[in-house]
Scaffold this motif. Structure first.
Motif, PDB file in Angstrom:
ATOM      1  N   VAL A 296       0.156  -1.342   9.513  1.00  0.00           N
ATOM      2  CA  VAL A 296      -0.843  -0.984   8.560  1.00  0.00           C
ATOM      3  C   VAL A 296      -1.187   0.509   8.708  1.00  0.00           C
ATOM      4  N   MET A 297      -1.602   1.273   7.427  1.00  0.00           N
ATOM      5  CA  MET A 297      -1.885   2.516   7.786  1.00  0.00           C
ATOM      6  C   MET A 297      -3.026   2.585   6.633  1.00  0.00           C
ATOM      7  N   GLN A 298      -4.032   3.442   6.863  1.00  0.00           N
ATOM      8  CA  GLN A 298      -5.122   3.855   6.203  1.00  0.00           C
ATOM      9  C   GLN A 298      -4.991   5.302   5.544  1.00  0.00           C
ATOM     10  N   VAL A 299      -5.092   5.316   4.266  1.00  0.00           N
ATOM     11  CA  VAL A 299      -5.149   6.726   3.482  1.00  0.00           C
ATOM     12  C   VAL A 299      -6.348   6.976   2.580  1.00  0.00           C
ATOM     13  N   GLY A 300      -6.951   7.765   2.915  1.00  0.00           N
ATOM     14  CA  GLY A 300      -8.418   7.774   2.434  1.00  0.00           C
ATOM     15  C   GLY A 300      -9.087   6.557   2.599  1.00  0.00           C
ATOM     16  N   ASP A 301      -9.546   5.913   1.552  1.00  0.00           N
ATOM     17  CA  ASP A 301     -10.410   4.734   1.547  1.00  0.00           C
ATOM     18  C   ASP A 301      -9.499   3.401   1.788  1.00  0.00           C
ATOM     19  N   ASP A 302      -8.178   3.535   1.553  1.00  0.00           N
ATOM     20  CA  ASP A 302      -7.574   2.459   1.024  1.00  0.00           C
ATOM     21  C   ASP A 302      -6.578   1.878   2.385  1.00  0.00           C
ATOM     22  N   TYR A 303      -6.515   0.490   2.599  1.00  0.00           N
ATOM     23  CA  TYR A 303      -5.333   0.024   3.681  1.00  0.00           C
ATOM     24  C   TYR A 303      -4.187  -0.217   2.926  1.00  0.00           C
ATOM     25  N   HIS A 304      -3.123   0.118   3.575  1.00  0.00           N
ATOM     26  CA  HIS A 304      -1.732  -0.091   3.191  1.00  0.00           C
ATOM     27  C   HIS A 304      -0.899  -0.877   3.988  1.00  0.00           C
ATOM     28  N   GLY A 305      -0.601  -2.315   3.930  1.00  0.00           N
ATOM     29  CA  GLY A 305      -0.341  -3.233   4.975  1.00  0.00           C
ATOM     30  C   GLY A 305       1.182  -3.970   4.609  1.00  0.00           C
ATOM     31  N   ASN A 306       1.726  -4.404   5.673  1.00  0.00           N
ATOM     32  CA  ASN A 306       2.949  -5.145   5.751  1.00  0.00           C
ATOM     33  C   ASN A 306       3.937  -3.949   5.322  1.00  0.00           C
ATOM     34  N   LEU A 307       3.714  -2.800   6.092  1.00  0.00           N
ATOM     35  CA  LEU A 307       4.549  -1.682   5.921  1.00  0.00           C
ATOM     36  C   LEU A 307       6.014  -1.680   6.280  1.00  0.00           C
ATOM     37  N   ASP A 308       7.085  -1.408   5.409  1.00  0.00           N
ATOM     38  CA  ASP A 308       8.407  -0.901   6.128  1.00  0.00           C
ATOM     39  C   ASP A 308       8.768   0.487   5.624  1.00  0.00           C
ATOM     40  N   ILE A 309       9.813   0.877   5.840  1.00  0.00           N
ATOM     41  CA  ILE A 309      10.284   2.048   5.306  1.00  0.00           C
ATOM     42  C   ILE A 309      10.352   2.457   3.983  1.00  0.00           C
ATOM     43  N   GLU A 310      10.800   1.386   3.135  1.00  0.00           N
ATOM     44  CA  GLU A 310      10.683   1.588   1.811  1.00  0.00           C
ATOM     45  C   GLU A 310       9.385   1.579   1.252  1.00  0.00           C
ATOM     46  N   ARG A 311       8.306   0.827   1.882  1.00  0.00           N
ATOM     47  CA  ARG A 311       7.229   0.995   1.047  1.00  0.00           C
ATOM     48  C   ARG A 311       6.361   2.301   1.589  1.00  0.00           C
ATOM     49  N   ILE A 312       6.698   2.831   2.645  1.00  0.00           N
ATOM     50  CA  ILE A 312       6.131   4.000   3.119  1.00  0.00           C
ATOM     51  C   ILE A 312       6.782   5.110   2.116  1.00  0.00           C
ATOM     52  N   ASP A 313       8.019   5.133   1.780  1.00  0.00           N
ATOM     53  CA  ASP A 313       8.477   6.056   0.684  1.00  0.00           C
ATOM     54  C   ASP A 313       7.976   5.970  -0.714  1.00  0.00           C
ATOM     55  N   ALA A 314       7.745   4.571  -0.797  1.00  0.00           N
ATOM     56  CA  ALA A 314       7.117   4.664  -2.476  1.00  0.00           C
ATOM     57  C   ALA A 314       5.531   4.893  -2.361  1.00  0.00           C
ATOM     58  N   LEU A 315       4.941   4.941  -1.426  1.00  0.00           N
ATOM     59  CA  LEU A 315       3.639   5.159  -1.338  1.00  0.00           C
ATOM     60  C   LEU A 315       3.606   6.759  -1.164  1.00  0.00           C
ATOM     61  N   LEU A 316       4.384   7.402  -0.553  1.00  0.00           N
ATOM     62  CA  LEU A 316       4.508   8.655  -0.458  1.00  0.00           C
ATOM     63  C   LEU A 316       4.552   9.480  -1.835  1.00  0.00           C
ATOM     64  N   ALA A 317       5.835   8.533  -2.321  1.00  0.00           N
ATOM     65  CA  ALA A 317       5.895   9.257  -3.854  1.00  0.00           C
ATOM     66  C   ALA A 317       4.624   9.044  -4.791  1.00  0.00           C
ATOM     67  N   ARG A 318       4.204   8.016  -4.603  1.00  0.00           N
ATOM     68  CA  ARG A 318       2.777   8.004  -5.380  1.00  0.00           C
ATOM     69  C   ARG A 318       1.794   8.756  -5.112  1.00  0.00           C
ATOM     70  N   LEU A 319       1.609   9.143  -3.680  1.00  0.00           N
ATOM     71  CA  LEU A 319       0.545  10.148  -3.501  1.00  0.00           C
ATOM     72  C   LEU A 319       0.942  11.564  -4.117  1.00  0.00           C
ATOM     73  N   ARG A 320       2.291  11.800  -3.975  1.00  0.00           N
ATOM     74  CA  ARG A 320       2.761  13.231  -4.410  1.00  0.00           C
ATOM     75  C   ARG A 320       2.518  13.077  -5.889  1.00  0.00           C
ATOM     76  N   ALA A 321       2.660  12.023  -6.517  1.00  0.00           N
ATOM     77  CA  ALA A 321       2.793  12.242  -7.969  1.00  0.00           C
ATOM     78  C   ALA A 321       1.211  12.246  -8.361  1.00  0.00           C
ATOM     79  N   MET A 322       0.201  12.152  -7.437  1.00  0.00           N
ATOM     80  CA  MET A 322      -1.139  12.577  -7.828  1.00  0.00           C
ATOM     81  C   MET A 322      -1.541  13.753  -7.933  1.00  0.00           C
TER      82      MET A 322
END
Lengths: 421, 170
Positions: free
Chosen positions: B127-153
């Motif tokens: 699990v990883m916390q980013v800001g106020d939010d927890y992101h769980g059950n992470l794997d490399i694909e989910r990490i990449d998708a999360l980074l893309a979402r954050l960058r898109a912001m």
């Protein structure tokens, strides 16, 4: 088949809302407490239930409450320990996120019993969703007359404030929590005086864990005999078990106190991943000494686990399978305690630093002859010599790893590498 | 509501203003992103407490940052339950894709990467916390998708006014 009580609402849509809680019989315990019982009668009910504190130490809750002086010149306080920093433990977070009214009701009844009009929930700052949900629940409860002045037409007044922690494991130690609440660095206090006599702002204070407090409404509503009818006589009641690590279905399980550890891990949590075997289980958060697989037929309650040389602690059950290096696990656990040492006392502050260096050396294949003896010596120097239980927890855990998996440590030193890499 | 007002409102919950230092620091950090010396002094002045008391807390508790952190603070848990579910692989991946080491911040100020002690969410490890939010059950694909979402912001990160962008969950 056991029917969950404490987790009844956690998987219900909008389980965090007052309407959902009330629809399921919520706040019935508070109504009953205020209309049918005196504060002393509530303390007696809790004593008769034999509820033991779910924060780790297992002290009888009713007895703790009865230590609060009946007459005091200062206001009395109730503090809810929601700091939950023990690795492997997440039960309180889930309760607060998904059923926060259960905690609000438990706190209101508990405060009525001890004569407190103000309470603080000390909740870890990382738990942002739980904080929001709890604050929302407090506002809803206040609007409905479950908190505030003249609650439910009685002369009982009670307010709950949320106080966010900021990332220090030591705040789970009750006196360190009080220092933190008073705006100081969280360091444990010398006892006595105990918090029941001189706690927050030197006033009589009761500190209870979230899980302990959420048991209270059910004890009042259903009676102490119902509670005592679940699990072993000396530590009865429903229990929340957190299962994580190398197991197929990690999660939060509500089952009777005393359920066999093997049944919890293999039947409820699905056992290890396919093709692997369980090697060891840490039964109560990383402070609890590890149990090798043959020892899994032990009851998950305070007394059975103590007799097995470990402890129930926070019931944070961490499963380790046979692909994992126990030196690595032990090193990571000691790194945690070293990082979280508050620095108040030398055996903990310096001793754990020393242990970490030796363990990292062994894990990296750079162990030296005499390292095992040095670790034994360090455990002896830390255990029983620290100001609070943090050092004891670290030393107890390491001692168990050294005793049960000594051959893995020795193999690292002799082969000058990790046998698992 | 101004920072001073928020702090005064929080302080009303306690009989002793010293108790309000930690809530005040959390409010100030949310406002400023981190807690440099002048902010610590402002908090002390608002509460009317000794400045050293405020410094003591700001440097003891790990959620307080006296140095700047990136717009998105990636706090990866690497304690036992997450370690057993291979959080170290995720750390290596994050270091590679972000081009920074643990503790570092990307050149554009977007990401700071940290490892943290147990986040109390072991049922969804790693699990990883980013800001106020927890992101769980992470794997490399989910990490990449999360980074893309954050960058898109932050569509034009290099030239954007990052201070105007709220982290997720705000």
């Amino acid at each position: 088949m056991y029917e969950p009580v404490l987790l009844k609402n956690v998987n219900v849509q909008d389980g965090h809302l007052l309407s959902t809680y009330e629809a399921g019989g919520g706040y019935r315990g508070l109504h009953k407490a205020l209309k049918e019982h005196t504060p002393d009668e509530i303390i007696d009910l809790v004593k008769r239930s034999n509820l033991r504190g779910r924060g780790g130490a297992g002290f009888p809750t009713g007895m703790k409450w009865s230590f609060v002086p009946k007459r005091a010149d200062k206001p009395k306080y109730l503090c809810c320990n929601a700091d939950e920093g023990e690795p492997g433990t997440f039960k309180d977070r889930i309760v607060m996120e998904r059923d926060p009214h259960q905690l609000v009701e438990g706190m209101a009844i508990s405060a009525y019993a001890i004569g407190a009009e103000v309470a603080y929930v000390y909740i870890r700052g990382e738990y942002v969703l739980a904080i929001r949900r709890l604050e929302q629940a407090i506002a809803e409860a206040k609007a409905k007359g479950y908190l505030g002045t003249g609650i439910l037409g009685s002369d009982f007044n009670f307010v709950v404030h949320v106080h966010c922690g900021a990332g220090a494991y030591i705040c789970g130690e009750e006196t360190a929590m009080l220092d933190s609440l008073e705006g100081k660095r969280a360091q444990p206090r010398l006892k006595p005086p105990f918090p029941a006599v001189a706690g927050l702002y030197a006033s009589p204070t009761v500190i209870n864990n979230v899980e302990t407090l959420v048991c209270v409404p059910h004890i009042v509503a259903r009676g102490p005999d119902w509670f005592r009818g679940i699990g072993p006589e000396k530590s009865p009641g429903p229990k929340l078990y957190c299962v994580s690590g190398q197991v197929r279905m990690p999660g939060l399980y509500e089952l009777p106190m005393g359920i066999p550890l093997r049944e919890l891990v293999e039947d409820h949590a699905g056992g290890p991943p396919a093709g692997r075997k369980i090697k060891a289980v840490i039964p109560g958060g990383v402070s609890a000494p590890v149990i090798p697989e043959p020892g899994l037929d032990v009851g998950m309650d305070f007394d059975s686990l103590a007799a097995a040389g470990t402890m129930l602690g926070s019931a944070g059950v961490i499963v380790v399978d046979d692909t994992t290096c126990m030196v690595k696990v032990a090193t990571r656990i000691i790194e945690f305690f070293h990082h979280e040492s508050c620095g108040k006392c030398t055996p903990c502050r310096e001793g754990l630093n020393w242990v970490v260096k030796v363990l990292r050396r062994i894990e990296a294949g750079e162990g030296a002859p005499g390292d095992m003896e040095q670790l034994d010596m360090l455990c002896k120097g830390i255990f029983g010599n620290t100001f609070c239980a943090l050092g004891d927890g670290a030393a107890m855990g390491l001692r168990a790893s050294l005793a049960h998996f000594r051959e893995e440590f020795v193999a690292h030193i002799e082969e000058r590498k990790c046998p698992f890499h | 509501m101004a920072m001073r007002e928020k702090i005064e409102q929080a302080a009303a919950r306690y009989p002793d203003q010293r108790s309000a230092i930690m809530p005040a620091l959390l409010i100030a950090q949310r406002e400023h992103g981190h807690l440099p010396g002048p902010v610590l002094e402002e908090v002390a002045d608002i509460l009317g407490v000794e400045r050293i008391w405020v410094y003591e807390l700001a440097t003891f508790y790990t959620l307080f940052h006296t140095e700047p952190v990136g717009k998105f603070h990636l706090q990866l848990c690497d304690n036992v339950s997450c370690m057993l579910r291979r959080s170290e692989d995720l750390l290596t991946h994050l270091e590679n894709v972000l081009g920074i080491k643990k503790g570092g911040t990307t050149g554009d100020g977007l990401f700071t990467l940290s490892t943290v002690e147990c986040l109390g969410a072991c049922e969804m490890a790693p699990v990883m916390q980013v800001g106020d939010d927890y992101h769980g059950n992470l794997d490399i694909e989910r990490i990449d998708a999360l980074l893309a979402r954050l960058r898109a912001m932050v569509p034009h990160a290099a030239g954007a006014d990052l201070a105007a962008v709220e982290p997720p969950g705000e």
